[in-house]
Motif scaffolding. Structure first.
Motif: not given
Length: 97
Positions: A30-55
């Motif tokens: 479960x800890x491994x799953x949570x770490x993977x979910x955290x990585x995916x969340x960070x990637x999604x947040x980075x993508x949103x941040x880049x999209x916000x900057x482009x906007x």
């Protein structure tokens, strides 16, 4: 303590140990799953941040275009006023002649 009681105690201890090991394995999974979910969340947040900057950059461009267009419109209005003054001046010269 009889040998049977000792055997039962050992089996009970082994059962508890198996439960603890199983629980630890589940926790680690479960800890491994949570770490993977955290990585995916960070990637999604980075993508949103880049999209916000482009906007933001696009909005700044549009504001710049709007300001330039407004300035061009004011320049055209001033040119029209200048032409009107010249026409009036020319009409006065013609009427005075």
């Amino acid at each position: 303590m009889t040998p049977e009681q000792i055997q039962q105690s050992i089996e009970g201890l082994l059962s508890v140990q198996r439960e603890l090991q199983g629980s630890q394995l589940r926790f680690e999974a479960e800890l491994g799953d949570l770490k993977e979910a955290q990585k995916q969340t960070l990637v999604a947040m980075d993508a949103l941040l880049e999209h916000g900057k482009a906007t933001d950059r696009r909005i700044e461009q549009l504001v710049g275009y709007s300001i330039n267009r407004e300035r061009d419109s004011l320049d055209i209005q001033q040119d029209i006023l200048d032409l009107r003054h010249r026409v009036v001046a020319l009409e006065r010269k013609l009427s005075d002649s």
